[in-house]
Design a protein around this motif. Structure first.
Motif, PDB file in Angstrom:
ATOM      1  N   VAL A   1     -43.335 -12.805  46.138  1.00  0.00           N
ATOM      2  CA  VAL A   1     -43.026 -14.201  46.215  1.00  0.00           C
ATOM      3  C   VAL A   1     -42.890 -14.551  47.955  1.00  0.00           C
ATOM      4  CG1 VAL A   1     -41.818 -14.196  44.189  1.00  0.00           C
ATOM      5  CG2 VAL A   1     -40.735 -13.609  46.066  1.00  0.00           C
ATOM      6  N   ALA A   2     -43.280 -13.734  48.697  1.00  0.00           N
ATOM      7  CA  ALA A   2     -43.355 -14.137  50.097  1.00  0.00           C
ATOM      8  C   ALA A   2     -44.211 -15.418  50.461  1.00  0.00           C
ATOM      9  CB  ALA A   2     -43.915 -13.178  51.159  1.00  0.00           C
ATOM     10  N   PRO A   3     -43.954 -16.548  51.169  1.00  0.00           N
ATOM     11  CA  PRO A   3     -44.838 -17.338  51.717  1.00  0.00           C
ATOM     12  C   PRO A   3     -46.067 -16.998  52.008  1.00  0.00           C
ATOM     13  CG  PRO A   3     -42.574 -18.172  52.526  1.00  0.00           C
ATOM     14  CD  PRO A   3     -42.659 -16.443  51.957  1.00  0.00           C
ATOM     15  N   ASP A   4     -47.026 -17.109  51.577  1.00  0.00           N
ATOM     16  CA  ASP A   4     -48.528 -16.554  51.777  1.00  0.00           C
ATOM     17  C   ASP A   4     -49.295 -17.264  53.011  1.00  0.00           C
ATOM     18  OD1 ASP A   4     -50.113 -14.071  50.759  1.00  0.00           O
ATOM     19  OD2 ASP A   4     -51.759 -15.469  51.288  1.00  0.00           O
ATOM     20  N   TYR A   5     -49.044 -18.462  52.912  1.00  0.00           N
ATOM     21  CA  TYR A   5     -49.522 -19.392  53.922  1.00  0.00           C
ATOM     22  C   TYR A   5     -48.763 -20.775  54.017  1.00  0.00           C
ATOM     23  CZ  TYR A   5     -51.881 -21.710  50.087  1.00  0.00           C
ATOM     24  OH  TYR A   5     -52.312 -22.227  48.758  1.00  0.00           O
ATOM     25  N   VAL A   6     -48.747 -21.426  55.069  1.00  0.00           N
ATOM     26  CA  VAL A   6     -48.081 -22.600  55.408  1.00  0.00           C
ATOM     27  C   VAL A   6     -48.793 -23.790  55.690  1.00  0.00           C
ATOM     28  CG1 VAL A   6     -46.082 -23.413  56.671  1.00  0.00           C
ATOM     29  CG2 VAL A   6     -46.249 -21.080  56.094  1.00  0.00           C
ATOM     30  N   PHE A   7     -48.805 -24.842  55.076  1.00  0.00           N
ATOM     31  CA  PHE A   7     -49.414 -26.070  55.437  1.00  0.00           C
ATOM     32  C   PHE A   7     -48.290 -26.984  56.031  1.00  0.00           C
ATOM     33  CE2 PHE A   7     -52.417 -25.652  51.895  1.00  0.00           C
ATOM     34  CZ  PHE A   7     -53.544 -26.311  52.384  1.00  0.00           C
ATOM     35  N   VAL A   8     -48.772 -27.314  57.183  1.00  0.00           N
ATOM     36  CA  VAL A   8     -47.725 -27.984  57.935  1.00  0.00           C
ATOM     37  C   VAL A   8     -48.103 -29.460  58.456  1.00  0.00           C
ATOM     38  CG1 VAL A   8     -46.314 -28.098  60.381  1.00  0.00           C
ATOM     39  CG2 VAL A   8     -46.776 -26.139  59.434  1.00  0.00           C
TER      40      VAL A   8
ATOM     41  N   SER B   1     -58.018  -9.768  62.571  1.00  0.00           N
ATOM     42  CA  SER B   1     -59.553  -9.877  63.721  1.00  0.00           C
ATOM     43  C   SER B   1     -60.720 -10.859  63.158  1.00  0.00           C
ATOM     44  CB  SER B   1     -59.971  -8.577  63.832  1.00  0.00           C
ATOM     45  OG  SER B   1     -60.270  -7.740  62.731  1.00  0.00           O
ATOM     46  N   SER B   2     -60.773 -11.002  61.729  1.00  0.00           N
ATOM     47  CA  SER B   2     -61.766 -11.555  61.103  1.00  0.00           C
ATOM     48  C   SER B   2     -61.484 -12.939  61.240  1.00  0.00           C
ATOM     49  CB  SER B   2     -61.990 -11.181  59.774  1.00  0.00           C
ATOM     50  OG  SER B   2     -62.845 -12.015  59.070  1.00  0.00           O
ATOM     51  N   SER B   3     -60.016 -13.347  60.996  1.00  0.00           N
ATOM     52  CA  SER B   3     -59.959 -14.727  61.138  1.00  0.00           C
ATOM     53  C   SER B   3     -59.987 -15.344  62.548  1.00  0.00           C
ATOM     54  CB  SER B   3     -58.471 -14.785  60.644  1.00  0.00           C
ATOM     55  OG  SER B   3     -58.644 -14.592  59.289  1.00  0.00           O
TER      56      SER B   3
ATOM     57  N   GLN C   1     -58.442 -22.181  58.854  1.00  0.00           N
ATOM     58  CA  GLN C   1     -59.383 -22.822  57.914  1.00  0.00           C
ATOM     59  C   GLN C   1     -59.339 -22.375  56.625  1.00  0.00           C
ATOM     60  OE1 GLN C   1     -60.093 -26.136  58.603  1.00  0.00           O
ATOM     61  NE2 GLN C   1     -59.195 -25.742  60.865  1.00  0.00           N
ATOM     62  N   ALA C   2     -59.462 -22.904  55.438  1.00  0.00           N
ATOM     63  CA  ALA C   2     -59.705 -22.415  53.951  1.00  0.00           C
ATOM     64  C   ALA C   2     -60.647 -20.983  54.054  1.00  0.00           C
ATOM     65  CB  ALA C   2     -59.813 -23.605  53.106  1.00  0.00           C
ATOM     66  N   GLU C   3     -61.777 -21.394  54.789  1.00  0.00           N
ATOM     67  CA  GLU C   3     -62.577 -20.128  54.628  1.00  0.00           C
ATOM     68  C   GLU C   3     -62.421 -18.961  55.430  1.00  0.00           C
ATOM     69  OE1 GLU C   3     -63.971 -23.249  57.584  1.00  0.00           O
ATOM     70  OE2 GLU C   3     -62.955 -23.409  55.680  1.00  0.00           O
ATOM     71  N   HIS C   4     -61.223 -18.835  56.056  1.00  0.00           N
ATOM     72  CA  HIS C   4     -61.056 -17.732  56.912  1.00  0.00           C
ATOM     73  C   HIS C   4     -60.655 -16.605  55.955  1.00  0.00           C
ATOM     74  CE1 HIS C   4     -60.096 -20.226  60.928  1.00  0.00           C
ATOM     75  NE2 HIS C   4     -61.613 -20.039  60.494  1.00  0.00           N
TER      76      HIS C   4
ATOM     77  N   TYR D   1     -56.035 -28.578  46.902  1.00  0.00           N
ATOM     78  CA  TYR D   1     -56.212 -27.192  47.303  1.00  0.00           C
ATOM     79  C   TYR D   1     -55.657 -26.037  46.550  1.00  0.00           C
ATOM     80  CZ  TYR D   1     -56.724 -22.951  50.067  1.00  0.00           C
ATOM     81  OH  TYR D   1     -56.699 -21.604  50.464  1.00  0.00           O
ATOM     82  N   ILE D   2     -54.125 -26.352  46.353  1.00  0.00           N
ATOM     83  CA  ILE D   2     -53.338 -25.548  45.547  1.00  0.00           C
ATOM     84  C   ILE D   2     -53.955 -25.497  44.110  1.00  0.00           C
ATOM     85  CG2 ILE D   2     -51.146 -25.237  44.617  1.00  0.00           C
ATOM     86  CD1 ILE D   2     -50.009 -26.410  47.190  1.00  0.00           C
ATOM     87  N   ARG D   3     -54.298 -26.681  43.575  1.00  0.00           N
ATOM     88  CA  ARG D   3     -54.803 -26.772  42.360  1.00  0.00           C
ATOM     89  C   ARG D   3     -56.167 -25.957  41.814  1.00  0.00           C
ATOM     90  NH1 ARG D   3     -53.127 -32.525  40.396  1.00  0.00           N
ATOM     91  NH2 ARG D   3     -55.037 -32.664  39.334  1.00  0.00           N
TER      92      ARG D   3
END
Length: 471
Positions: A247-254, A304-306, A335-338, A364-366
């Motif tokens: 349940v960790a926050p996996d990414y953050v929209f700010v 490294s890829s991102s 970005q979403a594609e990273h 995006y979430i949906r």
């Protein structure tokens, strides 16, 4: 453990299944009390086991592993008599003369398969519910955390006879063997990939399943969020257990208006908690290690890829392959594609994405798999309601993260690929119970007027009454 030994455990539990299912509530409470005593007895052995398996800090292990289990036992003991009582339910007028109730009965033989990231909590908490409901149980702890698994085995052997609860260890071939057996219910915590395999195996025996999986749980920091408060909470939730939390926050929209301030404060908080440089962070005692070299390599490749695709390194990124330490890492400009957005991270990395339009965040979430949790940081009730009504997730926490797992009055579980079913408190008791419908008919009732031959006047009268009642 050999195939013959495992089959023998299954058979002796099968013989004892109805004895345990018909045990009194008081006897189940005594079993849970014995389990609690065993956890306390072996508690001192658990903490070095966590440290040896993946460097988990003692205080963190106490807070996230041992304390929740002891609280779950205490909560269950306090409420079990009420949970096990038959529940009277109304009976419709056409069935006049009868009484209806729901009885909770044990599902029977249960298999609980635990993960490595919280190897004690996520095996023992469902066990508490299974025992409370009157089941016999086979526990299969993760083979990646063998030191903790050894202590679990000692606890179980101290608290239960093998024909009630038994621990089965071993590699994946042992897990495959267990999945061939006709358990009445299988409870699994782990990845969606393995969850699909569990579900397919269960289907062969028509076993019911509970799947506690994972996914990419988003955090949204709106422009009206109190940054001084929420940054502390996000850093704790993101790097707890080195980010190896379902349940960790996996990414953050700010929000773009506060993006730079957020970055400044998040970096300052990481330095305050874990150290101002790599050396201090690596030598610190407040962060677990990545579970194995393969996982560390995967996380480094994601970073490294991102970065190669245009993300920026705000802080962190360094690792020690020998100790499997990866320092808290924050990526900005994501970005979403990273690559970092392509899979559940399960490590101490926080990708930060910028947004202006809240509807695009929701879109995006949906458009992705349903997350296990969603974390929203905003003071606006309108924004709260918007996310509650327009997104789906296992849980929503507003202005904090992860804390919902600590409330035994709430169900814990996912939706879609993040899980199937739930548990904790009464919801755990229900998960391991069959809700049996019971109706008792008295001597008189309308139903006798509907028996053939249908030409009788009593049938016509009963039908007239039923039609009248249905209007």
């Amino acid at each position: 453990m050999t195939r013959e030994e495992i089959i023998n455990i299954f058979e002796i539990q099968k013989k004892n299944r109805w004895v345990v299912a018909n045990s009194s509530t008081q006897r189940r409470i005594l079993r849970l009390q014995k389990l609690r005593e065993a956890v306390i007895k072996f508690e001192a052995e658990l903490y070095p086991a966590f440290a040896r398996d993946f460097g988990k800090p003692t205080t963190e292990a106490e807070i996230t592993e041992v304390y929740p289990v002891l609280e779950e036992i205490k909560f269950t003991i306090r409420h079990l008599k009420n949970w096990t009582k038959p529940k009277r339910v109304p009976t419709p007028l056409p069935l006049i003369g009868s009484r209806s109730q729901i009885r909770y009965e044990a599902k029977g033989q249960v298999l609980i398969m635990g993960p490595w990231n919280y190897p004690f909590n996520l095996v023992m908490t469902p066990l508490v519910s299974a025992v409370a409901a009157g089941n016999v149980v086979v526990l299969r702890p993760s083979n990646k955390t063998q030191n903790v698994a050894s202590v679990i085995k000692a606890i179980i052997q101290h608290a239960f006879p093998a024909d009630e609860v038994a621990v089965v260890g071993g590699d994946t071939s042992i897990a495959d063997l267990l999945l061939e057996m006709p358990f009445d219910h299988i409870f699994f915590t782990g990845s969606p990939r393995i969850g699909r395999k569990i579900m397919a195996s269960a289907a062969k025996n028509l076993s019911s399943v509970t799947l506690e999986l994972g996914g990419k749980s988003p955090a949204i920091v709106h422009k009206d969020a109190h940054l001084d408060v929420i940054v502390d909470r996000l850093v704790w939730a993101s790097f707890l257990n080195a980010g190896q939390t379902c349940v960790a926050p996996d990414y953050v929209f700010v929000h773009k208006d506060i993006e730079l301030e957020f970055q400044k404060k998040i970096k300052a908080r990481i330095e305050a908690v874990f150290g101002s440089n790599y050396s201090e962070r690596e030598q610190g005692m407040d962060m677990a290690r990545v579970i194995d070299p393969l996982s560390l390599n995967r996380l480094q490749n994601l970073i490294s890829s991102s970065l190669a695709s245009g993300a920026k390194l705000l802080c962190g990124g360094n690792a020690n392959a020998e100790t499997r330490f990866l320092e808290p890492t924050v990526l900005t400009g994501v970005q979403a594609e990273h690559a970092i957005m392509s899979e559940e991270i399960f490590g101490p990395i926080m990708p930060v994405l910028s947004y202006e339009d809240i509807d695009k965040v929701i879109q995006y979430i949906r458009s992705h798999d349903k997350p296990l949790a969603l974390y929203l940081f905003s003071q606006s009730e309108k924004i709260h309601e918007k996310f509650l009504s327009e997104t789906t997730s296992g849980a929503v926490v507003i202005n904090h993260a992860i804390i919902h797992v600590g409330n035994p009055y709430l169900p814990f579980g996912g939706a879609g690929t993040s899980g199937l079913g739930n548990y904790h408190g009464f919801y755990g008791f229900k998960t391991f119970s069959h809700e049996k419908a019971v109706i008792k008919q008295g001597r008189l009732g309308l139903s006798t007027g509907l028996f053939p031959p249908y030409a009788r006047w009593q049938v016509r009268a009963a039908l007239f009454l039923l039609r009248w009642l249905s209007r």
